[in-house]
Motif scaffolding. Structure first.
Motif, PDB file in Angstrom:
ATOM      1  N   THR A 107      16.714  -0.674  -3.731  1.00  0.00           N
ATOM      2  CA  THR A 107      16.041  -1.412  -2.667  1.00  0.00           C
ATOM      3  C   THR A 107      14.641  -0.846  -2.464  1.00  0.00           C
ATOM      4  O   THR A 107      14.487   0.349  -2.200  1.00  0.00           O
ATOM      5  CB  THR A 107      16.822  -1.313  -1.345  1.00  0.00           C
ATOM      6  N   TYR A 108      13.634  -1.697  -2.604  1.00  0.00           N
ATOM      7  CA  TYR A 108      12.237  -1.283  -2.414  1.00  0.00           C
ATOM      8  C   TYR A 108      11.786  -1.782  -1.041  1.00  0.00           C
ATOM      9  O   TYR A 108      11.617  -2.969  -0.828  1.00  0.00           O
ATOM     10  CB  TYR A 108      11.358  -1.872  -3.519  1.00  0.00           C
ATOM     11  N   TYR A 109      11.611  -0.846  -0.118  1.00  0.00           N
ATOM     12  CA  TYR A 109      11.213  -1.177   1.253  1.00  0.00           C
ATOM     13  C   TYR A 109       9.735  -0.864   1.444  1.00  0.00           C
ATOM     14  O   TYR A 109       9.276   0.241   1.136  1.00  0.00           O
ATOM     15  CB  TYR A 109      12.057  -0.376   2.239  1.00  0.00           C
ATOM     16  N   LYS A 110       8.985  -1.857   1.944  1.00  0.00           N
ATOM     17  CA  LYS A 110       7.571  -1.651   2.254  1.00  0.00           C
ATOM     18  C   LYS A 110       7.335  -1.938   3.738  1.00  0.00           C
ATOM     19  O   LYS A 110       7.803  -2.952   4.255  1.00  0.00           O
ATOM     20  CB  LYS A 110       6.665  -2.605   1.453  1.00  0.00           C
ATOM     21  N   ASN A 111       6.585  -1.059   4.372  1.00  0.00           N
ATOM     22  CA  ASN A 111       6.158  -1.303   5.745  1.00  0.00           C
ATOM     23  C   ASN A 111       4.637  -1.325   5.733  1.00  0.00           C
ATOM     24  O   ASN A 111       3.993  -0.272   5.659  1.00  0.00           O
ATOM     25  CB  ASN A 111       6.677  -0.204   6.680  1.00  0.00           C
ATOM     26  N   VAL A 112       4.057  -2.519   5.771  1.00  0.00           N
ATOM     27  CA  VAL A 112       2.605  -2.643   5.660  1.00  0.00           C
ATOM     28  C   VAL A 112       1.904  -2.223   6.951  1.00  0.00           C
ATOM     29  O   VAL A 112       0.701  -1.949   6.943  1.00  0.00           O
ATOM     30  CB  VAL A 112       2.198  -4.083   5.267  1.00  0.00           C
ATOM     31  N   LYS A 113       2.642  -2.168   8.041  1.00  0.00           N
ATOM     32  CA  LYS A 113       2.069  -1.726   9.310  1.00  0.00           C
ATOM     33  C   LYS A 113       1.854  -0.223   9.281  1.00  0.00           C
ATOM     34  O   LYS A 113       0.788   0.279   9.668  1.00  0.00           O
ATOM     35  CB  LYS A 113       2.991  -2.117  10.471  1.00  0.00           C
ATOM     36  N   ASP A 132       6.927   7.596   0.258  1.00  0.00           N
ATOM     37  CA  ASP A 132       5.519   7.933   0.081  1.00  0.00           C
ATOM     38  C   ASP A 132       4.638   6.892   0.774  1.00  0.00           C
ATOM     39  O   ASP A 132       5.147   5.913   1.344  1.00  0.00           O
ATOM     40  CB  ASP A 132       5.172   8.018  -1.408  1.00  0.00           C
ATOM     41  N   SER A 133       3.330   7.099   0.684  1.00  0.00           N
ATOM     42  CA  SER A 133       2.370   6.154   1.259  1.00  0.00           C
ATOM     43  C   SER A 133       2.103   5.030   0.266  1.00  0.00           C
ATOM     44  O   SER A 133       2.089   5.257  -0.950  1.00  0.00           O
ATOM     45  CB  SER A 133       1.051   6.865   1.577  1.00  0.00           C
ATOM     46  N   LEU A 134       1.901   3.825   0.767  1.00  0.00           N
ATOM     47  CA  LEU A 134       1.591   2.696  -0.088  1.00  0.00           C
ATOM     48  C   LEU A 134       0.243   2.898  -0.770  1.00  0.00           C
ATOM     49  O   LEU A 134      -0.692   3.449  -0.185  1.00  0.00           O
ATOM     50  CB  LEU A 134       1.547   1.406   0.726  1.00  0.00           C
ATOM     51  N   ARG A 135       0.160   2.455  -2.019  1.00  0.00           N
ATOM     52  CA  ARG A 135      -1.108   2.497  -2.736  1.00  0.00           C
ATOM     53  C   ARG A 135      -2.106   1.559  -2.062  1.00  0.00           C
ATOM     54  O   ARG A 135      -1.754   0.447  -1.660  1.00  0.00           O
ATOM     55  CB  ARG A 135      -0.898   2.062  -4.194  1.00  0.00           C
ATOM     56  N   THR A 136      -3.354   2.004  -1.960  1.00  0.00           N
ATOM     57  CA  THR A 136      -4.415   1.149  -1.442  1.00  0.00           C
ATOM     58  C   THR A 136      -5.076   0.441  -2.620  1.00  0.00           C
ATOM     59  O   THR A 136      -5.678   1.082  -3.485  1.00  0.00           O
ATOM     60  CB  THR A 136      -5.465   1.967  -0.670  1.00  0.00           C
ATOM     61  N   TYR A 137      -4.925  -0.880  -2.684  1.00  0.00           N
ATOM     62  CA  TYR A 137      -5.495  -1.664  -3.785  1.00  0.00           C
ATOM     63  C   TYR A 137      -6.907  -2.116  -3.427  1.00  0.00           C
ATOM     64  O   TYR A 137      -7.139  -2.648  -2.337  1.00  0.00           O
ATOM     65  CB  TYR A 137      -4.633  -2.893  -4.069  1.00  0.00           C
ATOM     66  N   ASN A 138      -7.828  -1.918  -4.355  1.00  0.00           N
ATOM     67  CA  ASN A 138      -9.197  -2.392  -4.164  1.00  0.00           C
ATOM     68  C   ASN A 138      -9.306  -3.805  -4.750  1.00  0.00           C
ATOM     69  O   ASN A 138      -9.883  -4.025  -5.810  1.00  0.00           O
ATOM     70  CB  ASN A 138     -10.186  -1.438  -4.856  1.00  0.00           C
ATOM     71  N   TRP A 225       0.779  -5.446  -2.339  1.00  0.00           N
ATOM     72  CA  TRP A 225       0.525  -5.884  -0.956  1.00  0.00           C
ATOM     73  C   TRP A 225      -0.993  -5.847  -0.739  1.00  0.00           C
ATOM     74  O   TRP A 225      -1.757  -5.612  -1.663  1.00  0.00           O
ATOM     75  CB  TRP A 225       1.225  -4.957   0.050  1.00  0.00           C
ATOM     76  N   GLY A 226      -1.413  -6.078   0.500  1.00  0.00           N
ATOM     77  CA  GLY A 226      -2.809  -5.883   0.857  1.00  0.00           C
ATOM     78  C   GLY A 226      -3.704  -7.092   0.738  1.00  0.00           C
ATOM     79  O   GLY A 226      -4.927  -6.966   0.851  1.00  0.00           O
ATOM     80  N   LEU A 227      -3.130  -8.289   0.527  1.00  0.00           N
ATOM     81  CA  LEU A 227      -3.920  -9.513   0.454  1.00  0.00           C
ATOM     82  C   LEU A 227      -3.613 -10.382   1.684  1.00  0.00           C
ATOM     83  O   LEU A 227      -2.538 -10.268   2.277  1.00  0.00           O
ATOM     84  CB  LEU A 227      -3.614 -10.271  -0.836  1.00  0.00           C
ATOM     85  N   PRO A 228      -4.526 -11.263   2.069  1.00  0.00           N
ATOM     86  CA  PRO A 228      -4.307 -12.092   3.274  1.00  0.00           C
ATOM     87  C   PRO A 228      -3.382 -13.270   3.036  1.00  0.00           C
ATOM     88  O   PRO A 228      -3.714 -14.412   3.321  1.00  0.00           O
ATOM     89  CB  PRO A 228      -5.739 -12.561   3.605  1.00  0.00           C
ATOM     90  N   GLY A 229      -2.217 -12.969   2.480  1.00  0.00           N
ATOM     91  CA  GLY A 229      -1.236 -14.003   2.198  1.00  0.00           C
ATOM     92  C   GLY A 229      -0.184 -13.478   1.243  1.00  0.00           C
ATOM     93  O   GLY A 229      -0.405 -12.489   0.527  1.00  0.00           O
TER      94      GLY A 229
END
Length: 298
Positions: A107-113, A132-138, A225-229
């Motif tokens: 199970t891959y759980y992401k909390n974008v907040k 761990d912390s989510l990767r920040t995508y440029n 993650w990290g996109l407006p949609g």
């Protein structure tokens, strides 16, 4: 009249807030990885019979073609592989080991907040809980558009370092390349050939994503993650993850929470454990007179 307007506004605000709070969606993704590099390892090998070739291709298809479910709300999501019953003898030997690092299986759980993730992984019979912390995508917006499943999508790209423990990025070295490397190593006294010397791994991977603002959640498959949609498609050159179905506000709500079983480690610690184990297996195989091999049980 003012009281009626105020009351109407209050009810509308409550309904909107309540709807956002309870909002949930489910998306089905089909993941497919190119097997051309792996198939080339077996082509022309006279020791492999047509029956063995067929078996190899069937097992590779099971490893490289998978279905996943993403349940998401405004702030978090869980991404899980579709559960399938294994046939007797399936997933043994090298294929089982490889399958455990091919993505999925937990199970891959992401909390974008909170910008964190938690994933439970099984490797070599042991359970790990990677936190761990989510990767920040440029992300770079391109302005290109297309329609996926009836949703208007926009294209975004980014470049990230290649993961050393994601086998989907690996390409087995050709025999000629191995001989060249061996000749170079023989000139170095006391130098050992590691597992990582047996494969080629790109330094960077270009990611192409298609997202839809019509579903305004910053979620996607795997760690994307990290996109407006919502991200409906992702491609890294070898693997394509495509959304095939979306259900918004399903009747049966999923419980979106982080897994909790396994030995807690960071992503870096988990990667080091995997690489160390692979090198240990290579040394065992070298002791039998050969380099690292993928052993398959029939």
């Amino acid at each position: 009249m003012k009281k009626i307007v105020f009351a109407s506004f209050f009810v509308f605000s409550y309904l909107v807030t309540h709807a956002q709070k309870d909002f949930q969606g489910m998306a089905v993704y089909e993941s497919k990885t190119s097997t051309a590099d792996f198939k080339s390892r077996f082509e022309g090998n006279k020791e492999i019979t047509p029956e063995m070739q067929k078996m190899i291709e069937e097992r590779m298809k099971k490893m490289f073609e998978k279905t996943f479910f993403l349940n998401f709300d405004k702030s978090a999501s869980i991404y899980k592989e579709e559960e399938k019953l294994e046939t007797p003898g399936q997933g043994q030997g090298g294929f089982r080991m490889m399958s455990s690092v091919m993505g999925g299986g937990g199970t891959y759980y992401k909390n974008v907040k909170d910008k964190t993730y938690t994933v439970d992984k099984e490797f070599m019979g042991k359970e790990f809980l990677v936190k761990d912390s989510l990767r920040t995508y440029n992300w770079q917006m391109t302005g290109e558009t297309r329609v996926i499943g009836g949703y208007n999508c926009f294209k975004a790209t980014t470049v990230i370092p290649a993961s050393k423990t994601d086998f989907r990025n690996f390409r087995p070295k050709k025999e000629e390349e191995k001989k060249e490397d061996k000749a170079k190593e023989e000139t170095k006294e006391g130098t050992k050939t590691s597992f990582m010397d047996q494969i080629e791994l790109p330094k960077e991977v270009t990611i192409t994503a298609w997202y839809t603002p019509e579903i305004p959640v910053s979620q996607g498959p795997e760690g994307y993650w990290g996109l407006p949609g919502l991200i409906l498609e992702v491609n890294d050159g070898k693997t394509t993850i495509l959304c095939s179905k979306i259900v918004l506000n399903p009747k049966d709500k999923a419980e979106i929470k982080a897994p909790s079983n396994g030995k807690e480690v960071s992503q870096k610690e988990y990667d080091e454990i995997v690489i160390k184990k692979m090198e240990e297996m290579q040394e065992m195989n070298s002791g039998r007179g050969g380099g690292f091999q993928m052993r398959m049980s029939r």
